[in-house]
Design a protein around this motif. Structure first.
Motif, PDB file in Angstrom:
ATOM      1  N   LEU A 121      98.241   4.472 -38.180  1.00 54.76           N
ATOM      2  CA  LEU A 121      97.982   5.840 -37.716  1.00 54.76           C
ATOM      3  C   LEU A 121      98.735   6.181 -36.429  1.00 54.76           C
ATOM      4  CD1 LEU A 121      94.118   5.938 -38.340  1.00 54.76           C
ATOM      5  CD2 LEU A 121      95.880   7.101 -39.684  1.00 54.76           C
ATOM      6  N   ASN A 122      99.509   5.204 -35.914  1.00 57.22           N
ATOM      7  CA  ASN A 122     100.272   5.383 -34.674  1.00 57.22           C
ATOM      8  C   ASN A 122      99.362   5.816 -33.522  1.00 57.22           C
ATOM      9  OD1 ASN A 122     102.638   5.300 -33.138  1.00 57.22           O
ATOM     10  ND2 ASN A 122     103.050   7.468 -33.452  1.00 57.22           N
ATOM     11  N   LEU A 123      98.260   5.084 -33.341  1.00 53.75           N
ATOM     12  CA  LEU A 123      97.295   5.388 -32.293  1.00 53.75           C
ATOM     13  C   LEU A 123      97.214   4.192 -31.339  1.00 53.75           C
ATOM     14  CD1 LEU A 123      95.130   7.720 -31.680  1.00 53.75           C
ATOM     15  CD2 LEU A 123      93.464   6.069 -32.510  1.00 53.75           C
ATOM     16  N   HIS A 124      98.044   4.196 -30.333  1.00 52.44           N
ATOM     17  CA  HIS A 124      98.099   3.145 -29.310  1.00 52.44           C
ATOM     18  C   HIS A 124      98.148   1.734 -29.907  1.00 52.44           C
ATOM     19  CE1 HIS A 124      97.176   6.285 -26.402  1.00 52.44           C
ATOM     20  NE2 HIS A 124      96.102   6.600 -27.097  1.00 52.44           N
ATOM     21  N   PRO A 125      99.083   1.466 -30.815  1.00 52.49           N
ATOM     22  CA  PRO A 125      99.136   0.128 -31.434  1.00 52.49           C
ATOM     23  C   PRO A 125      99.417  -0.979 -30.429  1.00 52.49           C
ATOM     24  CG  PRO A 125     101.117   1.394 -31.968  1.00 52.49           C
ATOM     25  CD  PRO A 125     100.149   2.351 -31.333  1.00 52.49           C
ATOM     26  N   GLU A 126     100.173  -0.657 -29.357  1.00 51.45           N
ATOM     27  CA  GLU A 126     100.487  -1.669 -28.345  1.00 51.45           C
ATOM     28  C   GLU A 126      99.220  -2.129 -27.637  1.00 51.45           C
ATOM     29  OE1 GLU A 126     103.118  -2.116 -24.221  1.00 51.45           O
ATOM     30  OE2 GLU A 126     102.838  -0.166 -25.156  1.00 51.45           O
ATOM     31  N   GLN A 127      98.383  -1.169 -27.208  1.00 52.51           N
ATOM     32  CA  GLN A 127      97.146  -1.523 -26.524  1.00 52.51           C
ATOM     33  C   GLN A 127      96.183  -2.238 -27.460  1.00 52.51           C
ATOM     34  OE1 GLN A 127      96.918  -1.380 -23.356  1.00 52.51           O
ATOM     35  NE2 GLN A 127      98.872  -0.313 -23.200  1.00 52.51           N
ATOM     36  N   ALA A 128      96.177  -1.822 -28.723  1.00 57.15           N
ATOM     37  CA  ALA A 128      95.323  -2.485 -29.715  1.00 57.15           C
ATOM     38  C   ALA A 128      95.744  -3.939 -29.883  1.00 57.15           C
ATOM     39  CB  ALA A 128      95.411  -1.746 -31.053  1.00 57.15           C
ATOM     40  N   ALA A 129      97.041  -4.173 -30.040  1.00 60.23           N
ATOM     41  CA  ALA A 129      97.540  -5.530 -30.267  1.00 60.23           C
ATOM     42  C   ALA A 129      97.303  -6.426 -29.052  1.00 60.23           C
ATOM     43  CB  ALA A 129      99.029  -5.499 -30.605  1.00 60.23           C
ATOM     44  N   LEU A 130      97.541  -5.896 -27.859  1.00 60.63           N
ATOM     45  CA  LEU A 130      97.350  -6.695 -26.647  1.00 60.63           C
ATOM     46  C   LEU A 130      95.879  -7.072 -26.469  1.00 60.63           C
ATOM     47  CD1 LEU A 130      98.567  -7.942 -24.113  1.00 60.63           C
ATOM     48  CD2 LEU A 130      98.164  -5.764 -22.945  1.00 60.63           C
ATOM     49  N   SER A 131      94.988  -6.111 -26.685  1.00 60.60           N
ATOM     50  CA  SER A 131      93.551  -6.383 -26.530  1.00 60.60           C
ATOM     51  C   SER A 131      93.064  -7.380 -27.568  1.00 60.60           C
ATOM     52  CB  SER A 131      92.752  -5.076 -26.632  1.00 60.60           C
ATOM     53  OG  SER A 131      93.090  -4.192 -25.590  1.00 60.60           O
ATOM     54  N   VAL A 132      93.543  -7.246 -28.801  1.00 59.23           N
ATOM     55  CA  VAL A 132      93.155  -8.190 -29.861  1.00 59.23           C
ATOM     56  C   VAL A 132      93.689  -9.582 -29.551  1.00 59.23           C
ATOM     57  CG1 VAL A 132      93.431  -8.767 -32.312  1.00 59.23           C
ATOM     58  CG2 VAL A 132      92.912  -6.422 -31.639  1.00 59.23           C
ATOM     59  N   MET A 133      94.911  -9.642 -29.016  1.00 62.54           N
ATOM     60  CA  MET A 133      95.508 -10.932 -28.637  1.00 62.54           C
ATOM     61  C   MET A 133      94.669 -11.613 -27.556  1.00 62.54           C
ATOM     62  SD  MET A 133      98.249 -12.845 -29.229  1.00 62.54           S
ATOM     63  CE  MET A 133      99.623 -13.772 -28.562  1.00 62.54           C
ATOM     64  N   LEU A 134      94.305 -10.865 -26.508  1.00 59.18           N
ATOM     65  CA  LEU A 134      93.485 -11.407 -25.433  1.00 59.18           C
ATOM     66  C   LEU A 134      92.115 -11.829 -25.955  1.00 59.18           C
ATOM     67  CD1 LEU A 134      94.304  -8.835 -22.586  1.00 59.18           C
ATOM     68  CD2 LEU A 134      95.118 -11.191 -22.766  1.00 59.18           C
ATOM     69  N   SER A 135      91.562 -11.028 -26.849  1.00 62.57           N
ATOM     70  CA  SER A 135      90.260 -11.331 -27.434  1.00 62.57           C
ATOM     71  C   SER A 135      90.308 -12.604 -28.276  1.00 62.57           C
ATOM     72  CB  SER A 135      89.787 -10.149 -28.298  1.00 62.57           C
ATOM     73  OG  SER A 135      88.524 -10.405 -28.845  1.00 62.57           O
ATOM     74  N   THR A 136      91.406 -12.774 -29.005  1.00 64.25           N
ATOM     75  CA  THR A 136      91.566 -13.971 -29.842  1.00 64.25           C
ATOM     76  C   THR A 136      91.693 -15.225 -28.978  1.00 64.25           C
ATOM     77  OG1 THR A 136      92.686 -12.615 -31.514  1.00 64.25           O
ATOM     78  CG2 THR A 136      92.896 -14.993 -31.729  1.00 64.25           C
ATOM     79  N   ILE A 137      92.414 -15.108 -27.865  1.00 61.08           N
ATOM     80  CA  ILE A 137      92.527 -16.238 -26.926  1.00 61.08           C
ATOM     81  C   ILE A 137      91.148 -16.594 -26.369  1.00 61.08           C
ATOM     82  CG2 ILE A 137      93.460 -16.970 -24.698  1.00 61.08           C
ATOM     83  CD1 ILE A 137      95.921 -15.196 -25.299  1.00 61.08           C
ATOM     84  N   LEU A 138      90.393 -15.556 -25.998  1.00 62.08           N
ATOM     85  CA  LEU A 138      89.052 -15.772 -25.455  1.00 62.08           C
ATOM     86  C   LEU A 138      88.131 -16.406 -26.494  1.00 62.08           C
ATOM     87  CD1 LEU A 138      87.413 -15.275 -22.871  1.00 62.08           C
ATOM     88  CD2 LEU A 138      86.787 -13.028 -23.791  1.00 62.08           C
ATOM     89  N   ALA A 139      88.364 -16.077 -27.764  1.00 63.31           N
ATOM     90  CA  ALA A 139      87.508 -16.585 -28.845  1.00 63.31           C
ATOM     91  C   ALA A 139      87.635 -18.090 -29.040  1.00 63.31           C
ATOM     92  CB  ALA A 139      87.848 -15.870 -30.155  1.00 63.31           C
ATOM     93  N   VAL A 140      88.720 -18.672 -28.547  1.00 61.54           N
ATOM     94  CA  VAL A 140      88.877 -20.135 -28.617  1.00 61.54           C
ATOM     95  C   VAL A 140      87.687 -20.813 -27.939  1.00 61.54           C
ATOM     96  CG1 VAL A 140      90.297 -22.077 -27.882  1.00 61.54           C
ATOM     97  CG2 VAL A 140      91.382 -20.010 -28.736  1.00 61.54           C
ATOM     98  N   ILE A 141      87.142 -20.160 -26.912  1.00 64.69           N
ATOM     99  CA  ILE A 141      85.981 -20.690 -26.194  1.00 64.69           C
ATOM    100  C   ILE A 141      84.677 -20.057 -26.690  1.00 64.69           C
ATOM    101  CG2 ILE A 141      84.894 -20.968 -23.935  1.00 64.69           C
ATOM    102  CD1 ILE A 141      87.421 -22.631 -24.343  1.00 64.69           C
TER     103      ILE A 141
END
Length: 303
Positions: A269-289
């Motif tokens: 939908l071209n709705l802030h994909p960069e911010q979505a990807a960065l937040s999901v990436m950070l969230s996935t890293i955090l999920a390791v713990i």
């Protein structure tokens, strides 16, 4: 179990990093991959998951519960987002606030640590959450750029709704597919998980310079890793008093990182994909713990 879940989480994270490096090298287009996931792979996975589910239709109550839990949470997150932003980031925050990475992330973990009954419950919860993502969630996100009519028209065209209905028809009428066809369709499950995790990295790789919105990432992570699971545990454990085997599944669903489909749909939908990807990436890293810790804490509570 703690270290097994942590290792599996790290391996899923490695897939995301692979997507980043491949995206940088080959200059892949995220929107094409997200469209492939939305219009082809996800519908097939939903269909094959329903007809292969090791249970009867009483388990669809878990799908309904998953759908309404995600929808209610998304609605609350959307109105909270309206207070935080005066732009369509509130739409993205609302969608992300109602779901987690249950399909690409949690399902492989569930297959490795749960018994058959818990796996069946997991599958039906994921079906409900996926239906939320491509109906209510898709609508909330699309409203950031489109009118209500345009949003509804987009949802009507999504094949995942019809594949779910088709799967229910096949399941209820005991229609058996040819074993060769089933084995072929099962290949989509691997593609679903791998591409879903890789698209996060590919999206980040598509930007030459990443502009970090710390406010969005902070509140998205706060909601997903603290507020959402805390309220969920209080509700299901102390109010609903669900059985321990079901509670373990619910905890995994609540503890998952931000959904990979946040990136998929934001890119589509071209709705802030960069911010979505960065937040999901950070969230996935955090999920390791957070994921193995949540399951370990639950085991201490119920033991």
């Amino acid at each position: 179990m703690f270290f097994e879940v942590m290792i599996r989480t790290l391996l899923l994270m490695l897939i995301t990093l692979t997507g980043f490096f491949i995206g940088k090298k080959l200059k892949l287009k995220t929107k094409d991959i997200s469209s492939l996931l939305i219009y082809i792979i996800s519908p097939v996975v939903i269909f094959i998951s329903i007809i292969q589910s090791p249970s009867n239709f009483t388990y669809f109550s878990y799908s309904i519960a998953g759908f309404f839990t995600a929808s209610i949470s998304a609605s609350i997150a959307y109105f909270v987002g309206k207070k935080l932003w005066n732009c369509n980031k509130s739409n993205l925050f609302g969608f992300a606030g109602g779901t987690g990475n249950t399909g690409y992330f949690a399902l492989p973990i569930a297959f490795s640590i749960f018994d058959p009954n818990q796996i069946a419950i997991t599958i039906f919860i994921i079906i409900g959450i996926n239906l939320y993502e491509f109906t209510v969630g898709y609508f909330i996100t699309a409203k950031g750029n489109l009118s209500t009519r345009e949003c509804l028209m987009k949802i009507i065209r999504l094949p995942i709704i019809y594949s779910a209905v088709l799967g229910i028809i096949f399941k209820s009428n005991d229609i058996i597919l040819n074993t060769i066809l089933i084995s072929t369709l099962e290949n989509f499950k691997g593609a679903y998980s791998v591409l879903g995790m890789m698209v996060i990295g590919i999206t980040l790789a598509s930007f030459y310079k990443i502009s970090i919105d710390w406010k969005f990432s902070f509140f998205a992570l706060l909601w997903k890793h603290l507020i959402y699971p805390a309220i969920g545990i209080l509700f299901f454990y102390y109010i609903m008093n669900v059985p321990d085997d079901l509670l373990t599944v619910i905890i995994l669903m609540l503890a998952t990182p931000m959904a990979g489909n946040v990136v998929v749909i934001a890119s589509n939908l071209n709705l802030h994909p960069e911010q979505a990807a960065l937040s999901v990436m950070l969230s996935t890293i955090l999920a390791v713990i957070t994921v193995p810790t949540s399951i370990a804490l639950l085991n201490n509570i119920v033991s």
